[in-house]
Design an enzyme around this catalytic site. Structure first.
Site, PDB file in Angstrom:
ATOM      1  N   LEU A  44      40.672  28.056  24.289  1.00 15.36           N
ATOM      2  CA  LEU A  44      41.474  28.509  23.157  1.00 15.36           C
ATOM      3  C   LEU A  44      40.837  27.980  21.879  1.00 15.36           C
ATOM      4  CD1 LEU A  44      45.106  27.788  24.484  1.00 15.36           C
ATOM      5  CD2 LEU A  44      43.836  29.943  24.588  1.00 15.36           C
ATOM      6  N   ASP A  45      40.867  28.792  20.824  1.00 12.14           N
ATOM      7  CA  ASP A  45      40.343  28.347  19.539  1.00 12.14           C
ATOM      8  C   ASP A  45      41.105  27.118  19.051  1.00 12.14           C
ATOM      9  OD1 ASP A  45      38.602  30.511  19.533  1.00 12.14           O
ATOM     10  OD2 ASP A  45      39.978  31.792  18.399  1.00 12.14           O
ATOM     11  N   ARG A  46      40.498  26.391  18.135  1.00  9.18           N
ATOM     12  CA  ARG A  46      41.101  25.166  17.601  1.00  9.18           C
ATOM     13  C   ARG A  46      42.566  25.380  17.190  1.00  9.18           C
ATOM     14  NH1 ARG A  46      39.065  20.790  14.337  1.00  9.18           N
ATOM     15  NH2 ARG A  46      37.008  21.782  14.328  1.00  9.18           N
TER      16      ARG A  46
END
Length: 344
Positions: free
Chosen positions: A132-134
């Site tokens: 998952l992205d930041r």
């Protein structure tokens, strides 16, 4: 603990143990090699070799090699959604990179899970199955052994898992549901942004289904992703700005009036980097709070300042449906929304 066992049948007597394992378990060639190197195959409780020929009634067992990670433990909250001997599934909070990188060696979810292992008396090698992205929150899957990682990765490549996301999108989405079927690639290898890119130019087939849950009409302005220090806005800081500044930015075409935002549920058939952010942006409905692609929405407050509605992209990995890699049980794991979705 023996992770896998098999009772030899009469018709198996013509085969060596390595062939029986290959026929009855979905071990990859890489894992079979690792089992051999670590003396992890047993016949009736004693170590054995792959070329041994068992008899009817013999018990072949496999113990997965114990492996460890060596990230620095950090006191970062971990919120388990499901856990057993093979999997740890957590509700990732926004603001954290999943895995350490050269530019972000610490303060990641890997560091958080190392601390979680110390607190719970566990020791396993951290294997992230999904990323998952930041600033994306939600379901994050960690396999505790290589077999579980391989099996779940196969499911994702075969598109037999089901990934549901929740997102707030800029503007009022027309129509109650739809599908975006556009290839995604990296137009500039020196930049992190992805975009719609023809497959013959290096793009990958990508499919996103969306369904409108609720529309929220409001008088707002959307900031263009090109805003920088030079043209009047510090990119990524989401700082408030005055009405006079808004008028100037509107005149220069750097902000746009919009009529609200929309809560949507999205289902991914593929799992490309930034897929939802790129596909929804292609429809003109960027993810709310996405400074990279242009999803910063601002609302005029009582003191006359235009204030951003969100400090990060409001994208949440809501649910993952899959087959358990070991028990083969059908699983549905759902993560509650992060607190900053309280804008709703």
């Amino acid at each position: 603990m023996d992770k896998f066992t098999y009772v030899v049948k009469k018709e198996d007597e013509q085969y060596q143990i390595k062939d029986i394992l290959r026929h009855n378990f979905t071990f990859s060639s890489r894992l079979r090699k690792k089992l051999k190197q670590n003396n992890s195959i047993f016949l009736n409780g004693a170590e054995t070799v792959g070329w041994a020929t068992p008899k009817e009634g013999d018990i072949i067992s496999v113990r997965l090699p114990e492996e460890m990670s060596n990230f620095e433990p950090e006191d970062i909250p971990v919120y388990p959604l499901y856990e057993d001997d093979d999997l740890l599934i957590i509700n990732k909070q926004p603001g954290y990179v999943v895995h350490p990188t050269r530019g972000q060696p610490n303060h990641t979810m890997a560091n958080a899970i190392m601390k979680y292992m110390l607190d719970t008396g566990q020791n396993f090698k951290i294997r992230f199955v999904n990323r998952l992205d930041r600033d994306t929150s939600g379901v994050l899957v960690i396999a505790k052994n290589s077999y579980s990682q391989e099996e779940l990765t196969k499911q994702m490549k075969r598109n037999t898992t089901r990934k549901l996301y929740t997102a707030l999108l800029c503007g009022l989405v027309e129509g109650d549901e739809g599908t975006v079927d556009l290839p995604i690639g990296r137009p500039d290898m020196n930049r992190v942004e992805r975009g719609i890119l023809a497959e013959e130019s290096g793009g990958y087939a990508s499919v996103t289904h969306y369904r409108v849950i609720h529309r929220f009409p409001a008088e707002l302005v959307r900031l263009d992703s090109s805003l920088t220090v030079e043209n009047g806005f510090v990119e990524g800081q989401n700082e408030p700005f005055t009405e006079d500044e808004a008028s100037e930015l509107l005149r220069r075409g750097l902000i746009y009036k919009t009529d609200g935002y929309t809560l949507c549920e999205l289902i991914l058939e593929t799992g490309r980097t930034h897929q939802i952010r790129v596909h929804m942006g292609a429809l003109g409905h960027f993810v709310l709070g996405d400074t990279l692609y242009g999803g910063v929405l601002c609302k005029k407050s009582t003191d006359g300042l235009y204030v951003p509605l969100a400090k990060r992209q409001l994208l949440h990995a809501k649910k993952l449906c899959f087959e358990h890699p070991v028990t083969k049980e059908y699983m549905e794991v759902e993560a509650p929304l992060a607190s900053d979705f309280e804008i709703l």
